[in-house]
Design a protein around this motif. Sequence first.
Motif, PDB file in Angstrom:
ATOM      1  N   GLN A 129       0.825  -1.192   0.000  1.00 24.73           N
ATOM      2  CA  GLN A 129       0.000   0.000   0.000  1.00 24.73           C
ATOM      3  C   GLN A 129       0.862   1.246   0.000  1.00 24.73           C
ATOM      4  OE1 GLN A 129      -2.663  -0.367   3.288  1.00 24.73           O
ATOM      5  NE2 GLN A 129      -1.169   0.263   4.792  1.00 24.73           N
ATOM      6  N   THR A 130       0.254   2.321  -0.486  1.00 27.86           N
ATOM      7  CA  THR A 130       0.871   3.627  -0.456  1.00 27.86           C
ATOM      8  C   THR A 130       0.059   4.454   0.543  1.00 27.86           C
ATOM      9  OG1 THR A 130      -0.523   4.462  -2.243  1.00 27.86           O
ATOM     10  CG2 THR A 130       1.579   3.411  -2.874  1.00 27.86           C
ATOM     11  N   GLU A 131       0.301   5.722   0.577  1.00 25.25           N
ATOM     12  CA  GLU A 131      -0.433   6.567   1.524  1.00 25.25           C
ATOM     13  C   GLU A 131      -1.936   6.533   1.286  1.00 25.25           C
ATOM     14  OE1 GLU A 131      -0.872  11.262   2.677  1.00 25.25           O
ATOM     15  OE2 GLU A 131       1.017  10.585   1.793  1.00 25.25           O
ATOM     16  N   ARG A 132      -2.348   6.446   0.025  1.00 26.47           N
ATOM     17  CA  ARG A 132      -3.777   6.510  -0.301  1.00 26.47           C
ATOM     18  C   ARG A 132      -4.377   5.246  -0.906  1.00 26.47           C
ATOM     19  NH1 ARG A 132      -6.067  11.427   0.115  1.00 26.47           N
ATOM     20  NH2 ARG A 132      -4.677  13.195   0.333  1.00 26.47           N
ATOM     21  N   HIS A 133      -3.543   4.335  -1.378  1.00 26.16           N
ATOM     22  CA  HIS A 133      -4.066   3.183  -2.122  1.00 26.16           C
ATOM     23  C   HIS A 133      -3.483   1.855  -1.654  1.00 26.16           C
ATOM     24  CE1 HIS A 133      -4.400   6.713  -4.819  1.00 26.16           C
ATOM     25  NE2 HIS A 133      -5.623   6.222  -4.964  1.00 26.16           N
ATOM     26  N   ARG A 134      -4.218   0.773  -1.994  1.00 27.19           N
ATOM     27  CA  ARG A 134      -3.752  -0.603  -1.779  1.00 27.19           C
ATOM     28  C   ARG A 134      -3.672  -1.261  -3.149  1.00 27.19           C
ATOM     29  NH1 ARG A 134      -7.830  -3.834   0.937  1.00 27.19           N
ATOM     30  NH2 ARG A 134      -9.221  -2.475  -0.190  1.00 27.19           N
ATOM     31  N   TYR A 135      -2.673  -2.108  -3.300  1.00 25.24           N
ATOM     32  CA  TYR A 135      -2.461  -2.802  -4.563  1.00 25.24           C
ATOM     33  C   TYR A 135      -2.313  -4.292  -4.287  1.00 25.24           C
ATOM     34  CZ  TYR A 135      -1.480   1.828  -6.413  1.00 25.24           C
ATOM     35  OH  TYR A 135      -1.574   3.144  -6.784  1.00 25.24           O
ATOM     36  N   TYR A 136      -2.921  -5.092  -5.162  1.00 22.48           N
ATOM     37  CA  TYR A 136      -2.827  -6.545  -5.071  1.00 22.48           C
ATOM     38  C   TYR A 136      -2.320  -7.060  -6.411  1.00 22.48           C
ATOM     39  CZ  TYR A 136      -5.337  -6.308  -0.698  1.00 22.48           C
ATOM     40  OH  TYR A 136      -5.689  -6.042   0.590  1.00 22.48           O
ATOM     41  N   LEU A 137      -1.138  -7.663  -6.382  1.00 26.67           N
ATOM     42  CA  LEU A 137      -0.499  -8.177  -7.589  1.00 26.67           C
ATOM     43  C   LEU A 137      -0.640  -9.694  -7.620  1.00 26.67           C
ATOM     44  CD1 LEU A 137       1.287  -7.715 -10.114  1.00 26.67           C
ATOM     45  CD2 LEU A 137       3.273  -7.988  -8.588  1.00 26.67           C
ATOM     46  N   ARG A 138      -1.353 -10.183  -8.621  1.00 27.52           N
ATOM     47  CA  ARG A 138      -1.511 -11.624  -8.831  1.00 27.52           C
ATOM     48  C   ARG A 138      -0.605 -12.017  -9.993  1.00 27.52           C
ATOM     49  NH1 ARG A 138      -7.137 -12.609 -10.467  1.00 27.52           N
ATOM     50  NH2 ARG A 138      -6.547 -13.211 -12.566  1.00 27.52           N
ATOM     51  N   GLY A 170       1.168 -18.865 -22.032  1.00 24.39           N
ATOM     52  CA  GLY A 170      -0.151 -19.343 -22.421  1.00 24.39           C
ATOM     53  C   GLY A 170      -1.313 -18.653 -21.759  1.00 24.39           C
ATOM     54  N   ASP A 171      -1.059 -17.689 -20.893  1.00 27.27           N
ATOM     55  CA  ASP A 171      -2.139 -16.972 -20.223  1.00 27.27           C
ATOM     56  C   ASP A 171      -1.610 -15.607 -19.816  1.00 27.27           C
ATOM     57  OD1 ASP A 171      -4.596 -16.377 -19.087  1.00 27.27           O
ATOM     58  OD2 ASP A 171      -4.690 -18.214 -17.910  1.00 27.27           O
ATOM     59  N   TYR A 172      -2.488 -14.773 -19.287  1.00 28.52           N
ATOM     60  CA  TYR A 172      -2.032 -13.485 -18.770  1.00 28.52           C
ATOM     61  C   TYR A 172      -1.109 -13.747 -17.594  1.00 28.52           C
ATOM     62  CZ  TYR A 172      -5.432 -11.393 -21.824  1.00 28.52           C
ATOM     63  OH  TYR A 172      -6.132 -11.007 -22.939  1.00 28.52           O
ATOM     64  N   ASN A 173      -0.060 -12.948 -17.487  1.00 34.17           N
ATOM     65  CA  ASN A 173       0.953 -13.177 -16.469  1.00 34.17           C
ATOM     66  C   ASN A 173       0.740 -12.395 -15.186  1.00 34.17           C
ATOM     67  OD1 ASN A 173       2.976 -13.242 -19.270  1.00 34.17           O
ATOM     68  ND2 ASN A 173       2.671 -15.049 -18.001  1.00 34.17           N
ATOM     69  N   PHE A 174       0.000 -11.298 -15.251  1.00 31.24           N
ATOM     70  CA  PHE A 174      -0.235 -10.554 -14.012  1.00 31.24           C
ATOM     71  C   PHE A 174      -1.522  -9.749 -14.082  1.00 31.24           C
ATOM     72  CE2 PHE A 174       2.178  -7.609 -16.634  1.00 31.24           C
ATOM     73  CZ  PHE A 174       1.508  -6.411 -16.453  1.00 31.24           C
ATOM     74  N   TYR A 175      -2.056  -9.522 -12.902  1.00 35.83           N
ATOM     75  CA  TYR A 175      -3.190  -8.634 -12.677  1.00 35.83           C
ATOM     76  C   TYR A 175      -2.795  -7.767 -11.499  1.00 35.83           C
ATOM     77  CZ  TYR A 175      -6.126 -11.687 -15.551  1.00 35.83           C
ATOM     78  OH  TYR A 175      -6.667 -12.411 -16.583  1.00 35.83           O
ATOM     79  N   LEU A 176      -2.947  -6.468 -11.644  1.00 37.91           N
ATOM     80  CA  LEU A 176      -2.659  -5.541 -10.549  1.00 37.91           C
ATOM     81  C   LEU A 176      -3.957  -4.816 -10.221  1.00 37.91           C
ATOM     82  CD1 LEU A 176      -0.555  -4.198  -8.679  1.00 37.91           C
ATOM     83  CD2 LEU A 176      -0.205  -2.493 -10.494  1.00 37.91           C
ATOM     84  N   TYR A 177      -4.584  -5.210  -9.108  1.00 38.34           N
ATOM     85  CA  TYR A 177      -5.834  -4.596  -8.676  1.00 38.34           C
ATOM     86  C   TYR A 177      -5.533  -3.410  -7.778  1.00 38.34           C
ATOM     87  CZ  TYR A 177      -8.864  -8.044 -10.736  1.00 38.34           C
ATOM     88  OH  TYR A 177      -9.547  -8.810 -11.646  1.00 38.34           O
ATOM     89  N   CYS A 178      -6.255  -2.318  -7.995  1.00 38.85           N
ATOM     90  CA  CYS A 178      -5.989  -1.056  -7.316  1.00 38.85           C
ATOM     91  C   CYS A 178      -7.224  -0.620  -6.523  1.00 38.85           C
ATOM     92  CB  CYS A 178      -5.660   0.021  -8.340  1.00 38.85           C
ATOM     93  SG  CYS A 178      -4.431  -0.482  -9.569  1.00 38.85           S
ATOM     94  N   TYR A 179      -7.008  -0.305  -5.259  1.00 41.72           N
ATOM     95  CA  TYR A 179      -8.091   0.080  -4.356  1.00 41.72           C
ATOM     96  C   TYR A 179      -7.715   1.330  -3.584  1.00 41.72           C
ATOM     97  CZ  TYR A 179      -9.592  -4.796  -4.910  1.00 41.72           C
ATOM     98  OH  TYR A 179      -9.990  -5.998  -5.421  1.00 41.72           O
ATOM     99  N   ILE A 180      -8.740   2.055  -3.176  1.00 40.20           N
ATOM    100  CA  ILE A 180      -8.524   3.103  -2.183  1.00 40.20           C
ATOM    101  C   ILE A 180      -8.334   2.394  -0.847  1.00 40.20           C
ATOM    102  CG2 ILE A 180      -9.684   4.926  -0.881  1.00 40.20           C
ATOM    103  CD1 ILE A 180     -10.890   5.937  -3.353  1.00 40.20           C
ATOM    104  N   ARG A 181      -7.422   2.882  -0.020  1.00 42.45           N
ATOM    105  CA  ARG A 181      -7.232   2.261   1.297  1.00 42.45           C
ATOM    106  C   ARG A 181      -8.524   2.358   2.101  1.00 42.45           C
ATOM    107  NH1 ARG A 181      -1.606   3.865   4.016  1.00 42.45           N
ATOM    108  NH2 ARG A 181      -3.021   3.664   5.764  1.00 42.45           N
ATOM    109  N   PRO A 182      -8.831   1.340   2.897  1.00 43.47           N
ATOM    110  CA  PRO A 182     -10.088   1.345   3.660  1.00 43.47           C
ATOM    111  C   PRO A 182     -10.271   2.589   4.526  1.00 43.47           C
ATOM    112  CG  PRO A 182      -9.039  -0.791   3.812  1.00 43.47           C
ATOM    113  CD  PRO A 182      -8.076   0.119   3.106  1.00 43.47           C
ATOM    114  N   ASP A 183      -9.180   3.088   5.114  1.00 40.71           N
ATOM    115  CA  ASP A 183      -9.293   4.264   5.966  1.00 40.71           C
ATOM    116  C   ASP A 183      -9.531   5.543   5.161  1.00 40.71           C
ATOM    117  OD1 ASP A 183      -6.657   3.790   5.009  1.00 40.71           O
ATOM    118  OD2 ASP A 183      -5.813   5.145   6.494  1.00 40.71           O
ATOM    119  N   ARG A 184      -9.501   5.469   3.845  1.00 38.53           N
ATOM    120  CA  ARG A 184      -9.714   6.632   2.973  1.00 38.53           C
ATOM    121  C   ARG A 184     -11.009   6.516   2.163  1.00 38.53           C
ATOM    122  NH1 ARG A 184      -5.795  10.638   3.233  1.00 38.53           N
ATOM    123  NH2 ARG A 184      -3.836   9.797   3.959  1.00 38.53           N
TER     124      ARG A 184
END
Length: 146
Positions: free
Chosen positions: A109-118, A124-138
């Motif tokens: 996470q950064t100051e304002r966001h959370r990131y989830y890297l799969r 033969g398939d996609y190699n990564f997904y990076l999901y981006c969220y606002i931090r819960p406290d924000r």
Amino acid sequence: MLERLQTAVSEDAAYFYSASIKKDTERGCIGHLRGYFGSSGETFWANWFEHLPALKTPAFRAELDAVVRALTEQGWLQSRSRMHQLCLLHPEARLSGAWHSGVYGFCFQTERHRYYLRCFPHAGDYNFYLYCYIRPDRLSERSPER
């Protein structure tokens, strides 16, 4: 900005995948980046998928660009073989219940966001997904929805 990735805990498994509009709204999901390294394993291709467009502010876009640069510099988004080497160093990051045993999950996470890297460092398939969220406290600070 991005010091190091942490292994995701099992309670976070849902954050690595797309959800319903209602769930995305509750979680503050801005969107996700989906990418792969091409047939050679050395090129970088990515597409952005918006979940809540009102949350994609100029500040977020600038931060996302910096996050992708940092992940590339650290090797995670450099090539399929480098991602595979890094994933093998973290067997504890395998996502249980994933469609394949070679799927790994990391978060930070950064100051304002959370990131989830799969990561799926196989051809033969996609190699990564990076999901981006606002931090819960924000979440209460987010822009009004359209």
